[in-house]
Design a protein around this motif. Sequence first.
Motif, PDB file in Angstrom:
ATOM      1  N   MET A  75       0.603  -1.251   0.113  1.00 56.28           N
ATOM      2  CA  MET A  75       0.145   0.214   0.170  1.00 56.28           C
ATOM      3  C   MET A  75       0.676   0.793  -0.381  1.00 56.28           C
ATOM      4  SD  MET A  75      -2.945   0.977   2.894  1.00 56.28           S
ATOM      5  CE  MET A  75      -4.189  -0.024   2.067  1.00 56.28           C
ATOM      6  N   LEU A  76       0.501   2.666  -0.560  1.00 58.31           N
ATOM      7  CA  LEU A  76       1.166   3.323  -0.651  1.00 58.31           C
ATOM      8  C   LEU A  76       0.817   4.417   0.088  1.00 58.31           C
ATOM      9  CD1 LEU A  76       3.681   5.783  -2.117  1.00 58.31           C
ATOM     10  CD2 LEU A  76       1.776   6.074  -4.001  1.00 58.31           C
ATOM     11  N   VAL A  77       1.852   4.750   1.118  1.00 58.50           N
ATOM     12  CA  VAL A  77       1.062   5.803   2.705  1.00 58.50           C
ATOM     13  C   VAL A  77       1.471   7.085   2.277  1.00 58.50           C
ATOM     14  CG1 VAL A  77       1.120   5.923   5.180  1.00 58.50           C
ATOM     15  CG2 VAL A  77       0.548   3.362   3.851  1.00 58.50           C
ATOM     16  N   GLY A  78       0.998   7.875   2.573  1.00 59.76           N
ATOM     17  CA  GLY A  78       0.488   8.866   2.079  1.00 59.76           C
ATOM     18  C   GLY A  78       0.565  10.150   3.396  1.00 59.76           C
TER      19      GLY A  78
ATOM     20  N   ALA B 250      11.601   6.409   2.272  1.00 58.78           N
ATOM     21  CA  ALA B 250      10.491   7.104   1.869  1.00 58.78           C
ATOM     22  C   ALA B 250      10.481   7.553   0.316  1.00 58.78           C
ATOM     23  CB  ALA B 250      10.370   7.466   2.569  1.00 58.78           C
ATOM     24  N   GLN B 251      10.123   8.215  -0.023  1.00 58.11           N
ATOM     25  CA  GLN B 251      10.080   9.068  -1.228  1.00 58.11           C
ATOM     26  C   GLN B 251       9.017  10.376  -0.740  1.00 58.11           C
ATOM     27  OE1 GLN B 251       7.180   7.742  -4.554  1.00 58.11           O
ATOM     28  NE2 GLN B 251       7.701   5.920  -3.380  1.00 58.11           N
ATOM     29  N   ILE B 252       9.631  11.592  -1.567  1.00 58.04           N
ATOM     30  CA  ILE B 252       9.734  12.915  -1.528  1.00 58.04           C
ATOM     31  C   ILE B 252       8.429  13.163  -2.177  1.00 58.04           C
ATOM     32  CG2 ILE B 252       9.902  15.206  -0.833  1.00 58.04           C
ATOM     33  CD1 ILE B 252      10.709  12.974   1.698  1.00 58.04           C
ATOM     34  N   ALA B 253       7.388  13.856  -1.727  1.00 57.76           N
ATOM     35  CA  ALA B 253       6.291  14.568  -2.814  1.00 57.76           C
ATOM     36  C   ALA B 253       6.739  16.182  -2.952  1.00 57.76           C
ATOM     37  CB  ALA B 253       5.091  14.392  -2.263  1.00 57.76           C
TER      38      ALA B 253
ATOM     39  N   LEU C 243       5.047   7.775   0.783  1.00 55.38           N
ATOM     40  CA  LEU C 243       5.144   9.126   0.368  1.00 55.38           C
ATOM     41  C   LEU C 243       4.654  10.543   1.728  1.00 55.38           C
ATOM     42  CD1 LEU C 243       5.693  10.573  -2.745  1.00 55.38           C
ATOM     43  CD2 LEU C 243       2.897  10.962  -2.183  1.00 55.38           C
ATOM     44  N   VAL C 244       5.508  11.155   1.064  1.00 55.41           N
ATOM     45  CA  VAL C 244       5.726  11.969   2.408  1.00 55.41           C
ATOM     46  C   VAL C 244       5.931  13.582   1.758  1.00 55.41           C
ATOM     47  CG1 VAL C 244       7.707  13.457   4.373  1.00 55.41           C
ATOM     48  CG2 VAL C 244       7.175   9.975   4.103  1.00 55.41           C
ATOM     49  N   GLU C 245       5.115  14.484   2.082  1.00 56.63           N
ATOM     50  CA  GLU C 245       4.899  15.826   1.254  1.00 56.63           C
ATOM     51  C   GLU C 245       6.432  16.720   2.258  1.00 56.63           C
ATOM     52  OE1 GLU C 245       3.101  20.104   1.384  1.00 56.63           O
ATOM     53  OE2 GLU C 245       2.266  18.793   2.287  1.00 56.63           O
ATOM     54  N   THR C 246       7.451  16.970   1.200  1.00 53.93           N
ATOM     55  CA  THR C 246       8.800  17.912   1.329  1.00 53.93           C
ATOM     56  C   THR C 246       8.260  19.141   2.597  1.00 53.93           C
ATOM     57  OG1 THR C 246      10.070  19.558   0.938  1.00 53.93           O
ATOM     58  CG2 THR C 246       8.315  19.840   0.119  1.00 53.93           C
TER      59      THR C 246
END
Length: 370
Positions: free
Chosen positions: A1-4, A55-58, A34-37
């Motif tokens: 799952m993609l967790v934001g 983690a990825q950064i949005a 996915l974490v907001e900058t």
Amino acid sequence: MLVGVPKEIKKQEARVGLTPAAAREYIARGHSVLVETGAGAGIGANDEAYIAVGAQIAATAADVFARAEMIVKVKEPQPQEWVQLREGQILFTYLHLAPDPDQARGLLDSGVTSVAYETVTEGNSLPLLAPMSEVAGRLSIEAAAIASRNFNGGNGLLMGGVPGVAPARVLILGGGVVGTQAARIAVGLGADVAILDRSLPRLRQLDDLFAGRARTLFSTIDSLESELSQADVVIGSVLIPGASAPKLVTRDMLGLMRPRSVIVDVAIDQGGCFETSHATTHEQPTYEVDGVIHYCVANMPGCVPTTSSHALNNATLPYGLALADGGLSAILQNPGLRAGLSTHKGKLTSEPVAEALGLSFSAPADVLAA
């Protein structure tokens, strides 16, 4: 799952839904995060700290809301956030819907599946509310001490007094987690502390815990009015899970209180337990009614975001992982998560919220099975 994980946008809120350590746990279980900058800036966690755990950064919150299958937050979504939620998405955060009909309608209109931290259960306890209740309870005495200072409009009393000068009298309404933690700090500072509650078993526990250093009293109108007339500080910490807080102290009762005494309403997220309470911010935390100082900050733990975020993540992690692993089936199979379900596909699934807002209630098991 993609967790934001979007950045919190409520005024003066610096907590974060997932710390880097918690994000790492999700990733280790095979999920994407996915974490907001800048989301972790308030706790000293920069984007690199999240990238280091995988983690990825949005670049924007809109990207997080658009892509994530589950949104993990701290505070209730604000209007510009709830319009970005959608059916098929899970929202996992504090909601406090009972005193907030606009948010309730926004979540219902979005169709999102929302799970409220404050109503997730484990036996008879509220495990995801407890850590912030501990923080807020301890902060309540700090807040009262600052509000009591002369230059803040207070009565100029030192909480613990000094030899030859009596300490402040602190009245705590409710002997739950908030009340117990408030009493710990007040007793530690040397204040004269009284705790009112309607549970005799709880009063016995508190009497043993404080070993005579705090007075325990059964709550009646008489005992409340008597203690209000002598109190320098009153901490409101009464909770009915999911429902609006009862108004224990009416405006008329303020007339019993000493001039420039202080009220701290920790129940303000659920509407407050003082008739004269309305939500304030850390920027302007207090106001005065009938000579009584009111402190009613709706996100008290937000002023200590590092401690609060780590404490919250410690509690929410196993439940969040269960949601990420199992989705709707996790809610259906786990009674604790099912108790936290607030909305699903436009249906309101929290009975206390439905009663408070005068809306129709749908049983969680029924809407999930459908």
